[in-house]
Design an enzyme around this catalytic site. Structure first.
Site, mmCIF file in Angstrom:
data_model
loop_
_atom_site.group_PDB
_atom_site.id
_atom_site.type_symbol
_atom_site.label_atom_id
_atom_site.label_comp_id
_atom_site.label_asym_id
_atom_site.label_seq_id
_atom_site.Cartn_x
_atom_site.Cartn_y
_atom_site.Cartn_z
ATOM 1 N N SER A 268 0.862 -1.196 0.000
ATOM 2 C CA SER A 268 0.000 0.000 0.000
ATOM 3 C C SER A 268 0.889 1.234 0.000
ATOM 4 O O SER A 268 1.654 1.431 -0.936
ATOM 5 C CB SER A 268 -0.943 -0.027 1.213
ATOM 6 O OG SER A 268 -1.853 1.048 1.175
ATOM 7 N N HIS A 295 -2.708 -1.059 -3.291
ATOM 8 C CA HIS A 295 -3.870 -0.199 -3.069
ATOM 9 C C HIS A 295 -3.742 1.066 -3.917
ATOM 10 O O HIS A 295 -2.823 1.861 -3.719
ATOM 11 C CB HIS A 295 -3.982 0.192 -1.595
ATOM 12 C CG HIS A 295 -4.240 -0.972 -0.689
ATOM 13 N ND1 HIS A 295 -3.894 -0.970 0.644
ATOM 14 C CD2 HIS A 295 -4.808 -2.183 -0.918
ATOM 15 C CE1 HIS A 295 -4.243 -2.120 1.197
ATOM 16 N NE2 HIS A 295 -4.797 -2.876 0.268
ATOM 17 N N ASP A 392 -4.168 -4.983 5.928
ATOM 18 C CA ASP A 392 -4.662 -5.797 4.821
ATOM 19 C C ASP A 392 -3.610 -6.825 4.398
ATOM 20 O O ASP A 392 -2.447 -6.475 4.196
ATOM 21 C CB ASP A 392 -5.029 -4.896 3.638
ATOM 22 C CG ASP A 392 -5.786 -5.641 2.543
ATOM 23 O OD1 ASP A 392 -6.440 -6.640 2.866
ATOM 24 O OD2 ASP A 392 -5.729 -5.200 1.386
#
Length: 449
Positions: A268, A295, A392
Site C-alpha cells: 500500500s 492499493h 490488509d
C-alpha cells in the site's frame, strides 16, 4: 500539538478548498501556500513545515520537479494531489517513485460530497505520515543507541587468536586498526564462534513450525545477472512509460502457463517505489508468475504497470478478467476490482476480477487475493507483504501459513515507508523471513530455484 502544513496548487480555488479541508482537524495548521514549485521551495525553506500537499501539474515548476528538490534538500512527507488525466497519473507514479509519501486524486469542485470524501482521505494520509515520521525518528534513535553501544563494546577488540585447543579466542585491541576494521573483525569472530558452537548439533531441516526472522543479506549479484542480460535485450523505448498492451498476444505463445511456483505480493503506502526495487531485481526467466495487489484507485494501476514494465525484466501488465497466468509475468490488480486467482477447467490458472464490496476498506484487497490461493496445494506459494498502512493481507497470510505455506515474507521496519501491513503479519507469527526490501528478491529467487 499543531503540525505545520504548506499547500501548493496553482488554482486559488483549490488552495482554498484544500486548506479548509486540512484545518477541519485541529492538529494541522496551514502556515503557507504556494502557486508553483519555485514558490513551494521558498516556502518550505522559510516556514519549515512538517508536511506538504503538492499539486502534480503546475506551470513554471511542476510538482514532480519540486518534490525531487525537497527530497534532496529537506526530506519531509509530501502528499501529491493528482488529476485523473493520463499525464497527471503518469506524473503521480513518478512522484511516488521519487519519494512522495502518498497521493490523492483532486476533488471535483462541483460535488460537495466528493470534496468531503477527499478531505477525509487526505487527513487520514496526513495523520499516517506524521505517525510514520515519529516512528522512523524513534527507530533511528534506537539504532543510534545500539550503534553507540557497539562502538563501546569493540573499543578494546582487535585480532582474534586461536587457543591451544583450536577454539577462537576473543581478539585483542590493535591501536592501528580503524573502527570499521575492528567492527568487521568482531562480526567475523562472533559468526565463526556461533558456527563452532553448532558444529556438533544435528540440524532439523523439517522444522518449519516456528516463524523465522532472517537477518542475513544474501548477494543478489548471481540472481540478477540474467535479469540484466534480459533487460539489455528487451525492446527499448524512448518513453518513460512502456506502452506494452496488457492483452495476451502472440508473444505469449512461447511462454508456458505450466508452473510449480507462484509469488503473491501485497502493498500500500510506499508500494510503487518498493515494487520498482523488487521487480527490477527479479530475472525475466523466473519460473513463476507474480501477482500483485497495490492499493490504488482505478486507472492509476495501468500507469503503474506501464512504468514498472519499463524497469523489470519480467513483463508487467495490469490484470484483466480471464487472463491466463504465465511464468515470467507480473500482474497488477486493477484499481476498483478485487483480483482472485482461479483454476480453469483446462487446468491453467487465470485471473478473476470482481466488484464485491471493499475489504479492509480496500478494493482491490490483499486479503482477498491471498485467500484465493488457499486451495492450490499443488503449487509452492511464496507470499510477500511490503510497506503499507493498516493490516490488509496479514490475516490471509496467517491462514495460508497455518495451512502449510511457510515461505512467507515481510519487509522489515528499516526500509518500510509505513510499517503497518508487514508488522501486522509479524505480530500474527506467520512470517518466515523478515528482510530489508533489497534482500527480498534474491531470497525469493533462491527459494524458487
Amino acid at each position: 500539538m499543531h503540525y505545520k502544513v504548506v499547500v501548493v496548487d496553482d488554482s486559488p480555488f483549490m488552495r482554498k478548498i484544500i486548506s479548509d479541508l486540512i484545518e477541519r482537524d485541529s492538529s494541522f495548521q496551514v502556515v503557507g501556500t504556494a502557486v508553483n514549485g519555485y514558490e513551494a521551495l521558498m516556502k518550505v525553506a522559510e516556514l519549515k513545515p512538517d508536511i506538504v500537499t503538492m499539486d502534480v501539474e503546475m506551470p513554471e515548476m511542476n510538482g514532480l520537479e519540486a518534490l525531487k528538490a525537497i527530497m534532496m534538500d529537506n526530506p519531509i512527507p509530501v502528499i501529491m494531489l493528482s488529476g485523473i488525466n493520463e499525464e497527471g497519473m503518469k506524473e503521480t507514479i513518478l512522484a511516488l517513485e521519487s519519494g512522495a509519501f502518498d497521493f490523492i486524486r483532486k476533488p471535483s469542485a462541483s460535488v460537495s460530497n466528493d470534496i468531503n470524501q477527499v478531505g477525509e482521505l487526505l487527513l487520514e494520509k496526513m495523520k499516517v505520515a506524521m505517525q510514520a515520521k515519529k516512528r522512523r525518528a524513534a527507530w533511528q534513535t534506537k539504532e543510534l543507541v545500539r550503534s553507540e553501544g557497539m562502538k563501546k563494546q569493540v573499543s578494546s577488540i582487535g585480532i582474534e587468536k586461536p587457543t591451544a585447543n583450536g577454539i577462537l579466542s576473543k581478539p585483542s585491541h590493535d591501536p592501528n586498526k580503524s573502527l570499521s576494521e575492528v567492527i568487521n573483525t568482531e562480526n567475523a569472530y562472533t559468526k565463526r564462534t556461533a558456527i563452532s558452537q553448532k558444529a556438533e548439533k544435528k540440524p532439523n531441516n523439517n522444522d518449519s513450525s516456528r516463524p523465522l526472522v532472517s537477518n542475513r543479506k544474501p548477494s543478489v549479484e548471481k540472481e540478477i545477472k540474467a535479469s540484466k542480460l534480459a533487460k539489455s535485450t528487451k525492446e527499448s523505448t524512448p518513453l518513460v512509460f512502456s506502452n506494452s498492451s496488457s492483452k495476451i498476444s502472440s508473444e505469449l505463445e512461447g511462454k508456458s502457463s505450466s508452473f510449480q511456483h507462484l509469488v503473491a505480493v501485497g502493498c500500500s503506502t510506499g508500494g510503487p517505489r518498493a515494487l520498482k526495487e523488487l521487480l527490477e531485481r527479479i530475472p525475466g526467466e523466473l519460473p513463476a508468475p507474480v501477482v500483485i495487489v497495490q492499493h490504488m484507485p482505478p486507472k492509476f494501476t495501468k500507469s503503474l504497470a506501464q512504468r514498472l514494465n519499463s524497469f523489470s525484466s519480467l513483463e508487467v501488465v495490469e490484470g484483466e478478467h480471464g487472463m491466463v497466468l504465465h511464468r515470467g509475468y507480473a500482474y497488477i490488480a486493477p484499481g476498483g476490482f478485487h483480483m482472485k486467482i482461479v483454476r480453469a477447467s483446462a487446468g491453467h490458472y487465470e485471473i478473476s476480477l470482481t466488484e464485491e464490496g471493499p475489504r479492509n476498506g480496500h478494493r482491490p484487497s490483499v486479503d482477498t487475493m491471498f485467500d484465493s490461493l488457499l486451495p492450490f496445494n499443488t503449487l509452492t506459494r511464496h507470499v510477500v507483504l511490503l510497506t503499507g498502512m493498516g493490516s490488509d493481507g496479514a490475516k490471509a497470510m496467517k491462514t495460508l501459513y497455518d495451512s502449510g505455506v511457510t515461505d512467507t515474507y515481510a519487509e522489515s521496519e528499516e526500509t518500510c515507508v509505513v510499517y503497518g501491513m508487514p508488522r501486522s503479519a509479524v505480530e500474527l507469527k506467520c512470517v518466515r523471513h523478515v528482510l530489508p526490501l533489497l534482500d527480498i528478491p534474491s531470497m525469493l529467487v533462491r527459494m524458487i530455484k
